[in-house]
Write an enzyme that holds these catalytic residues in place. Sequence first.
Site, mmCIF file in Angstrom:
data_model
loop_
_atom_site.group_PDB
_atom_site.id
_atom_site.type_symbol
_atom_site.label_atom_id
_atom_site.label_comp_id
_atom_site.label_asym_id
_atom_site.label_seq_id
_atom_site.Cartn_x
_atom_site.Cartn_y
_atom_site.Cartn_z
ATOM 1 N NE ARG A 52 -2.490 1.095 3.612
ATOM 2 C CZ ARG A 52 -3.200 0.970 4.722
ATOM 3 N NH1 ARG A 52 -4.513 0.691 4.644
ATOM 4 N NH2 ARG A 52 -2.667 1.105 5.911
ATOM 5 C CE LYS A 151 -2.226 4.759 6.975
ATOM 6 N NZ LYS A 151 -3.309 5.541 7.571
ATOM 7 C CD GLU A 184 -11.832 6.284 5.492
ATOM 8 O OE1 GLU A 184 -11.260 5.237 5.823
ATOM 9 O OE2 GLU A 184 -11.330 7.135 4.750
HETATM 10 N N1 PMP Z 1 -9.229 4.841 7.352
HETATM 11 C C1 PMP Z 1 -8.362 5.804 7.678
HETATM 12 C C2 PMP Z 1 -8.649 7.188 7.263
HETATM 13 C C3 PMP Z 1 -7.207 5.491 8.421
HETATM 14 O O1 PMP Z 1 -6.343 6.449 8.746
HETATM 15 C C4 PMP Z 1 -6.981 4.162 8.837
HETATM 16 C C5 PMP Z 1 -5.789 3.815 9.672
HETATM 17 N N2 PMP Z 1 -4.659 3.610 8.892
HETATM 18 C C6 PMP Z 1 -7.924 3.188 8.464
HETATM 19 C C7 PMP Z 1 -9.032 3.559 7.722
HETATM 20 C C8 PMP Z 1 -7.715 1.752 8.799
HETATM 21 O O2 PMP Z 1 -6.711 1.205 7.994
HETATM 22 P P1 PMP Z 1 -5.773 0.031 8.492
HETATM 23 O O3 PMP Z 1 -6.655 -1.105 8.842
HETATM 24 O O4 PMP Z 1 -4.897 -0.245 7.335
HETATM 25 O O5 PMP Z 1 -5.042 0.543 9.683
#
Ligand code: PMP
Length: 292
Positions: A52, A151, A184
């Site tokens: 990622r 990200k 989210e």
């Molecule tokens: N959405 C956002 C905006 C985030 O910052 C995160 C944390 N990284 C997540 C979802 C969850 O992603 P992950 O399971 O990869 O930590």
Amino acid sequence: MKQWIYLDGEFVTKENAKVSVYDHGFLYGDGIFEGIRIYGGNIFKCKEHLERLYDSAKSIMLNIPLPIEEMQDVLLETIRKNELQDGYIRLIVSRGPGNLGLDPLRCPKASVIIIVEQLAIYSEEAYRNGLRTVSVAERRNIPDALNPKIKSLNYLNNILVKIKANLADVGEAIMLNAQGYVTEGSGDNIFLVKKGVVYTPPCYLGALEGITRGAIMELCQKLGLTLKEEPFSLHDIYVADEVFFTGTAAEVIAVREVDGRIIGSGQAGPVTLSLLENFRKIVTEDGVKVYD
Ligand code: PMP
């Protein structure tokens, strides 16, 4: 014990880990990052996190100065140097130092930083009782402006939402997209359960493709639960049997209240708890071992 931070090819102490005020990560949020967990010496879903990161880099045309295999080696070395068994890893790649202009061409070399730390997590009580949450007016960044699949270091959208959560005195908040679909939380993906079926919004609506989200989708399949990636609205959340967030830090945490509506029994429901239990079984297995 000293905390060692990897900074552009060197290990420095926390006190000496300093970056330039001309770094475009600092000036403009121009960069990317990953948050990764290590459980009992296992970097959970290490490959997925690194992929990622490199996908985010490609998308924003950021040239990470080391290939992915070397990045994994450096990650392992940083954890070993800190003798960490359980904790959190923050991997940051910024555009690096440039001048005050926006132009990334003025930033000759990206900066790579790895911080590993102990993690303050939710109490077991919070996992049983669930979080209170609210929806907020701030919409998730639209994918054709800044795609939430990247990200990026630009988390202002999420921070504005966190401010709203703080004002409402709740642990997490829910963001909709411009069309009013649920996307989210400020730092977590969202799921709901209705009549035994598990739902999560497709990421094209405007959500990060969470690694924990992916792991939970896999677990649903393994446990024989029907999972649907479908758009849903706040109404669907209010009338759900269960709602939960997923994320590297939060793992799988129930939501007991949304905008004053009590969700299901008002506690973590059976599907959420079963997914959490099964998730905790795979976190020490599925990944890359640091000390073998
Ligand atoms: N959405 C956002 C905006 C985030 O910052 C995160 C944390 N990284 C997540 C979802 C969850 O992603 P992950 O399971 O990869 O930590």
